[in-house]
Every structure is written in C-alpha cells, then in structure tokens.
Design a protein around this motif. Structure first.
Motif, PDB file in Angstrom:
ATOM      1  N   VAL A  12     -13.796   9.471   8.045  1.00  0.00           N
ATOM      2  CA  VAL A  12     -13.730   8.082   8.518  1.00  0.00           C
ATOM      3  C   VAL A  12     -15.073   7.666   9.102  1.00  0.00           C
ATOM      4  O   VAL A  12     -15.555   6.545   8.881  1.00  0.00           O
ATOM      5  CB  VAL A  12     -12.600   7.927   9.562  1.00  0.00           C
ATOM      6  N   GLY A  13     -15.707   8.566   9.851  1.00  0.00           N
ATOM      7  CA  GLY A  13     -17.023   8.265  10.414  1.00  0.00           C
ATOM      8  C   GLY A  13     -18.076   8.036   9.344  1.00  0.00           C
ATOM      9  O   GLY A  13     -18.936   7.146   9.469  1.00  0.00           O
ATOM     10  N   ILE A  14     -18.024   8.841   8.283  1.00  0.00           N
ATOM     11  CA  ILE A  14     -18.961   8.663   7.162  1.00  0.00           C
ATOM     12  C   ILE A  14     -18.760   7.293   6.525  1.00  0.00           C
ATOM     13  O   ILE A  14     -19.722   6.573   6.216  1.00  0.00           O
ATOM     14  CB  ILE A  14     -18.760   9.783   6.130  1.00  0.00           C
ATOM     15  N   MET A  15     -17.493   6.906   6.341  1.00  0.00           N
ATOM     16  CA  MET A  15     -17.190   5.612   5.737  1.00  0.00           C
ATOM     17  C   MET A  15     -17.702   4.470   6.617  1.00  0.00           C
ATOM     18  O   MET A  15     -18.259   3.479   6.118  1.00  0.00           O
ATOM     19  CB  MET A  15     -15.671   5.497   5.534  1.00  0.00           C
ATOM     20  N   GLN A  16     -17.516   4.589   7.917  1.00  0.00           N
ATOM     21  CA  GLN A  16     -18.006   3.567   8.842  1.00  0.00           C
ATOM     22  C   GLN A  16     -19.528   3.444   8.757  1.00  0.00           C
ATOM     23  O   GLN A  16     -20.068   2.339   8.775  1.00  0.00           O
ATOM     24  CB  GLN A  16     -17.580   3.914  10.267  1.00  0.00           C
ATOM     25  N   ARG A  17     -20.188   4.579   8.632  1.00  0.00           N
ATOM     26  CA  ARG A  17     -21.658   4.564   8.545  1.00  0.00           C
ATOM     27  C   ARG A  17     -22.118   3.913   7.244  1.00  0.00           C
ATOM     28  O   ARG A  17     -23.093   3.160   7.221  1.00  0.00           O
ATOM     29  CB  ARG A  17     -22.170   6.009   8.626  1.00  0.00           C
ATOM     30  N   LEU A  18     -21.418   4.186   6.153  1.00  0.00           N
ATOM     31  CA  LEU A  18     -21.786   3.582   4.870  1.00  0.00           C
ATOM     32  C   LEU A  18     -21.645   2.061   4.900  1.00  0.00           C
ATOM     33  O   LEU A  18     -22.428   1.344   4.264  1.00  0.00           O
ATOM     34  CB  LEU A  18     -20.907   4.152   3.753  1.00  0.00           C
ATOM     35  N   ARG A  19     -20.646   1.565   5.637  1.00  0.00           N
ATOM     36  CA  ARG A  19     -20.372   0.133   5.678  1.00  0.00           C
ATOM     37  C   ARG A  19     -21.164  -0.599   6.768  1.00  0.00           C
ATOM     38  O   ARG A  19     -21.197  -1.828   6.792  1.00  0.00           O
ATOM     39  CB  ARG A  19     -18.880  -0.093   5.919  1.00  0.00           C
ATOM     40  N   ALA A  20     -21.771   0.161   7.671  1.00  0.00           N
ATOM     41  CA  ALA A  20     -22.451  -0.453   8.816  1.00  0.00           C
ATOM     42  C   ALA A  20     -23.796  -1.052   8.409  1.00  0.00           C
ATOM     43  O   ALA A  20     -24.306  -0.797   7.309  1.00  0.00           O
ATOM     44  CB  ALA A  20     -22.642   0.580   9.925  1.00  0.00           C
ATOM     45  N   GLU A  21     -24.346  -1.833   9.304  1.00  0.00           N
ATOM     46  CA  GLU A  21     -25.691  -2.385   9.118  1.00  0.00           C
ATOM     47  C   GLU A  21     -26.672  -1.247   8.883  1.00  0.00           C
ATOM     48  O   GLU A  21     -26.705  -0.277   9.630  1.00  0.00           O
ATOM     49  CB  GLU A  21     -26.100  -3.174  10.357  1.00  0.00           C
ATOM     50  N   GLY A  22     -27.453  -1.336   7.806  1.00  0.00           N
ATOM     51  CA  GLY A  22     -28.376  -0.260   7.473  1.00  0.00           C
ATOM     52  C   GLY A  22     -27.737   0.855   6.667  1.00  0.00           C
ATOM     53  O   GLY A  22     -28.383   1.861   6.385  1.00  0.00           O
ATOM     54  N   CYS A  63      -8.868  20.081  -5.950  1.00  0.00           N
ATOM     55  CA  CYS A  63      -9.208  19.811  -4.548  1.00  0.00           C
ATOM     56  C   CYS A  63     -10.268  18.717  -4.456  1.00  0.00           C
ATOM     57  O   CYS A  63     -10.162  17.795  -3.639  1.00  0.00           O
ATOM     58  CB  CYS A  63      -9.702  21.100  -3.887  1.00  0.00           C
ATOM     59  N   GLU A  64     -11.283  18.798  -5.307  1.00  0.00           N
ATOM     60  CA  GLU A  64     -12.369  17.816  -5.277  1.00  0.00           C
ATOM     61  C   GLU A  64     -11.872  16.424  -5.677  1.00  0.00           C
ATOM     62  O   GLU A  64     -12.262  15.420  -5.078  1.00  0.00           O
ATOM     63  CB  GLU A  64     -13.497  18.285  -6.191  1.00  0.00           C
ATOM     64  N   GLU A  65     -11.010  16.373  -6.704  1.00  0.00           N
ATOM     65  CA  GLU A  65     -10.507  15.072  -7.143  1.00  0.00           C
ATOM     66  C   GLU A  65      -9.565  14.462  -6.100  1.00  0.00           C
ATOM     67  O   GLU A  65      -9.542  13.240  -5.916  1.00  0.00           O
ATOM     68  CB  GLU A  65      -9.790  15.202  -8.486  1.00  0.00           C
ATOM     69  N   LEU A  66      -8.780  15.289  -5.414  1.00  0.00           N
ATOM     70  CA  LEU A  66      -7.946  14.775  -4.331  1.00  0.00           C
ATOM     71  C   LEU A  66      -8.822  14.197  -3.223  1.00  0.00           C
ATOM     72  O   LEU A  66      -8.473  13.189  -2.602  1.00  0.00           O
ATOM     73  CB  LEU A  66      -7.055  15.889  -3.775  1.00  0.00           C
ATOM     74  N   GLY A  67      -9.976  14.831  -2.985  1.00  0.00           N
ATOM     75  CA  GLY A  67     -10.913  14.294  -2.005  1.00  0.00           C
ATOM     76  C   GLY A  67     -11.441  12.932  -2.419  1.00  0.00           C
ATOM     77  O   GLY A  67     -11.572  12.022  -1.594  1.00  0.00           O
ATOM     78  N   ASP A  68     -11.753  12.776  -3.718  1.00  0.00           N
ATOM     79  CA  ASP A  68     -12.228  11.477  -4.214  1.00  0.00           C
ATOM     80  C   ASP A  68     -11.157  10.404  -4.020  1.00  0.00           C
ATOM     81  O   ASP A  68     -11.466   9.255  -3.670  1.00  0.00           O
ATOM     82  CB  ASP A  68     -12.600  11.571  -5.698  1.00  0.00           C
ATOM     83  N   LEU A  69      -9.890  10.774  -4.275  1.00  0.00           N
ATOM     84  CA  LEU A  69      -8.806   9.813  -4.090  1.00  0.00           C
ATOM     85  C   LEU A  69      -8.627   9.480  -2.612  1.00  0.00           C
ATOM     86  O   LEU A  69      -8.413   8.310  -2.256  1.00  0.00           O
ATOM     87  CB  LEU A  69      -7.510  10.394  -4.668  1.00  0.00           C
ATOM     88  N   LEU A  70      -8.726  10.479  -1.761  1.00  0.00           N
ATOM     89  CA  LEU A  70      -8.619  10.240  -0.321  1.00  0.00           C
ATOM     90  C   LEU A  70      -9.735   9.311   0.163  1.00  0.00           C
ATOM     91  O   LEU A  70      -9.506   8.449   1.023  1.00  0.00           O
ATOM     92  CB  LEU A  70      -8.679  11.570   0.434  1.00  0.00           C
ATOM     93  N   PHE A  71     -10.932   9.465  -0.402  1.00  0.00           N
ATOM     94  CA  PHE A  71     -12.036   8.597  -0.005  1.00  0.00           C
ATOM     95  C   PHE A  71     -11.717   7.136  -0.309  1.00  0.00           C
ATOM     96  O   PHE A  71     -12.078   6.240   0.462  1.00  0.00           O
ATOM     97  CB  PHE A  71     -13.318   9.023  -0.737  1.00  0.00           C
ATOM     98  N   GLN A  72     -11.046   6.882  -1.430  1.00  0.00           N
ATOM     99  CA  GLN A  72     -10.657   5.512  -1.747  1.00  0.00           C
ATOM    100  C   GLN A  72      -9.697   4.960  -0.693  1.00  0.00           C
ATOM    101  O   GLN A  72      -9.791   3.804  -0.286  1.00  0.00           O
ATOM    102  CB  GLN A  72     -10.011   5.457  -3.132  1.00  0.00           C
ATOM    103  N   ILE A  73      -8.768   5.782  -0.234  1.00  0.00           N
ATOM    104  CA  ILE A  73      -7.825   5.348   0.798  1.00  0.00           C
ATOM    105  C   ILE A  73      -8.563   5.045   2.093  1.00  0.00           C
ATOM    106  O   ILE A  73      -8.322   4.024   2.749  1.00  0.00           O
ATOM    107  CB  ILE A  73      -6.751   6.435   1.016  1.00  0.00           C
ATOM    108  N   VAL A  74      -9.492   5.922   2.470  1.00  0.00           N
ATOM    109  CA  VAL A  74     -10.292   5.702   3.677  1.00  0.00           C
ATOM    110  C   VAL A  74     -11.130   4.430   3.534  1.00  0.00           C
ATOM    111  O   VAL A  74     -11.297   3.661   4.498  1.00  0.00           O
ATOM    112  CB  VAL A  74     -11.182   6.927   3.953  1.00  0.00           C
ATOM    113  N   PHE A  75     -11.652   4.190   2.326  1.00  0.00           N
ATOM    114  CA  PHE A  75     -12.461   2.995   2.070  1.00  0.00           C
ATOM    115  C   PHE A  75     -11.632   1.732   2.312  1.00  0.00           C
ATOM    116  O   PHE A  75     -12.066   0.798   3.014  1.00  0.00           O
ATOM    117  CB  PHE A  75     -12.971   3.033   0.625  1.00  0.00           C
TER     118      PHE A  75
END
Length: 390
Positions: A12-22, A63-75
């Motif tokens: 979640v923190g990584i996602m917030q950083r990606l969406r933040a200013e800069g 495992c990796e593909e489930l992570g990709d799907l989870l990232f979409q949910i977090v996004f």
C-alpha cells in the motif's frame, strides 16, 4: 519471512508513493476506466498459471501472478482513498466482516449437516443483506456479473437457482434436456433461419453449462483446457509439416489428420500430473541447550524480521512469522545441528539484517553465499537469509 499484514502495508505504501507528487507519471494518470483492461488481463494470467500448476507445473509463477492481481486491487483502493471513498483497510475489513457473517457455523453457534446446507444458508444470508441495503430481498440471481464469460455465467445462474430448489432431480434429467436441445438445434439448422439457429445453439450451450455443474467440471475450465490442447496439437502438426518441407497451405486434410492423431498419441505417452497433498509447516520445534540465550538473541532478530515473540511458562521461546511457528525447547547440549534457510524479500533486506547483526551480534555472522547472509545463533544453529533469485 515478514507477516502478511506488514507486507500488505508495504505494498500500500508503494502504491501511495507511485501516485504521489513526484511519483510515476503513468500511475498518476490512471483512473478506474483506464485500469479495467489490466484488471481482467491479470485475472486471466492467474488462470493460465493455475492451469499450468494443474498440469504439474511449478507454483512460484502462480505466486507472482497473484501478486500482480493483488496490485490491481491495491491500485483501485488507492484511487478510492484519494477521493475519500474508502481505503485498503476498508476493503479488508468489509470482506472479513462478510465472510464471518456468512459462516455462522464456523464463527457462531449454528450447526450444519453438509455443504449443501451451507450453500442454502449462504443464499438466505445474502438475501437478508440485500434487504437491509435496498429494502428488498431482490433476486437470488443478483450478483452474477453480466460481463462474466458466458459459460461461466450460465453455470453460476443455474447454481444460484438450484439453491431455491429450481433444479433437475438427477443427472439423467439434465442429460435428457441436452438431447432435447440438440434435436431442436438440428431442426433449426435444417430450416436455415439464422435467428432460430442462434436461439437453439444458445440453449444447447446453456444446457451444457448446466450439465458441467452437475458433473462438477466447470464448463469454462473444460473449454479453456480443450483450447489449450487444440493449440498444442495444431502446433505439433505445423512442426511436422515444417520438418517435411511441406509449403504453407500445401498439406491435405488427410495428411494433417495423420499428424493430429500423432499428437494425440504423444499426449497419451505422458504420465498424468500427480500432486501429493502439500503439507505446510505449522510449527518447527528445535531443541537447544540454553533457551534464555536463544531468547536474548532472537527477541531483537525476530522484531527486525517482523515476527512476534511469545513468552511461555513452560521454558520455551516461541516466535511466529510468515505463517511459521518457531519454538526453541530446552534439551541437552549438541542435540541438534541444522542449517535453515529464510527467504528474504529483497537484497536490501539482506543488507539491512546484516547491518543490524553487525551492530548487535557481530560474532554471529559467518561466511556465506555472496548474495545472501549466513549467521549462527547461540545454540549453534546456522541460518541463511537469501534474497529471491532474479
């Protein structure tokens, strides 16, 4: 080896950083509409890996593909959080509350006699939930997405209707209905009316989906696997024709049929995939001569790894992390010697733990793999902390 909760917070923190200013310009441009194709794509990639595992393939890509799907949910949760609608914590809380309330036989005092009663109770609970939200119970068919693949949707519709007793009494009735629909399709084809053919073909496919439900073989999965077999067999034909220097489009149907049968024969030579039940390690008990020394060493190390420690009155030291329970029990000296491997989430995590050990337990570090870390605890147990292979 961190706990799932801490890793979710990290994501979640990584996602917030990606969406933040800069942050990342591409991520900052996305919205619910633009993300739709990525969500469906990731879901289908998960299905692909599930099929490969079913064929005896490795689990790690899943495992990796489930992570990709989870990232979409977090996004998506992050987009909602930015608008003040809800957060990822709300998503987790909502599904936890829902699953708990729909399993009163697990989390409450209700008794059930089997899976069929569980499904019946589930339908009633969903109807009660809809009534509280909208003032009416609505239809038992609500909730089956119209955008779902048609075979899957047909199967789910018949399954939901069956929970109210609208169902065939046995498999013979379902099979007979399929024969009836096939006869009607033959009549429509003979008459040549396009609309009638479409209508009757739809009824045949719907009956097939219902039959699939009865034999507990999802039609969507069966068709997907049949498509995979077709691709494999047809590519076998192409390879054989290439070896024979047959020009593109130059093979007869009989020639290709021979190779098709060869592909099928080759499939039969392969042993069917066999998966023994996978046993997960719940608790690892290690006898050590000095539990107090172990506790003095592992209390800080456990906190660095994101584990929780438990003080026990029976003279043991217990730690829990990433689904593993680690318990040191008192025992005579030199009772156990082992090397245990911990999976690090990244090379930086290895470097961080090495710095902490260097500062607090420098003598514990021993020579190890170049990309990882090896250390010993007071009991002489060797631990390797290695990052994932690239």
């Amino acid at each position: 080896m961190a706990a799932p909760g801490s890793e979710l917070e990290r994501l979640v923190g990584i996602m917030q950083r990606l969406r933040a200013e800069g942050g990342c310009p591409w991520d900052r441009e996305q919205d619910l509409r633009s993300l739709r194709p990525y969500l469906t794509e990731e879901a289908f990639e998960v299905l692909d890996e599930m099929d490969r595992v079913s064929d005896g393939g490795p689990w790690r890509p899943l495992c990796e593909e489930l992570g990709d799907l989870l990232f979409q949910i977090v996004f998506h949760a992050q987009l909602a959080a930015e608008l003040g609608e809800f957060t990822m914590a709300d998503v987790c809380a909502a599904i936890s509350d829902k699953i708990t309330s729909r399993h009163p036989h697990v989390f409450g005092t209700e008794q059930v006699k089997g899976a069929e009663q569980v499904l019946s109770n589930w339908a009633k609970l969903k109807a009660d939930e809809r009534k509280k939200k909208t003032g009416r119970a609505g239809s038992v068919l609500d909730g089956v997405p119209t955008a779902a693949p048609s075979l899957l949707r047909a199967e789910r519709l018949t399954e939901k209707a069956s929970r109210l007793g609208f169902d065939w009494p046995d498999l013979a009735g379902v099979r007979g209905k399929l024969d009836e629909e096939l006869r009607e399709l033959d009549e429509a084809i003979a008459a040549g009316g396009r609309d009638a053919i479409e209508h009757e073909l739809g009824d045949v496919l719907f009956s097939l989906a219902n039959l699939a439900r009865f034999v507990k073989t999802p039609a969507e999965d069966a068709l997907r696997m049949a498509s995979r077999r077709f691709v494999t067999r047809f590519q076998y034909i192409e390879a054989r024709l290439h070896e024979e220097d047959v020009p593109f489009g130059g093979a007869t149907l009989e020639h290709m049929e021979r190779h098709w049968q060869g592909a099928k024969a080759q499939e039969k030579l392969l042993p069917p995939p066999a998966h023994l039940p996978r046993a997960s390690v719940a608790t690892l008990r290690l006898p050590v001569p000095d539990v107090a020394a172990q506790r003095a060493f592992w209390d800080p190390v456990a906190s660095w790894l994101g584990w929780t420690s438990t003080q026990s009155p029976d003279g043991t030291a217990a730690y829990t992390g990433a689904g593993l329970g680690l318990v040191f029990t008192p025992a005579p000296a030199s009772s156990v010697q082992a090397t245990l491997t911990l999976d690090a989430p990244s090379p930086s995590a290895v470097a961080r733990l090495k710095d902490l050990l260097q500062a607090h337990h420098p003598r514990s570090i021993v020579s190890g793999p170049e990309e990882g870390l090896r250390f010993q605890d007071p009991a002489g147990l060797t631990w390797e902390y290695t990052p994932p292979s690239v």
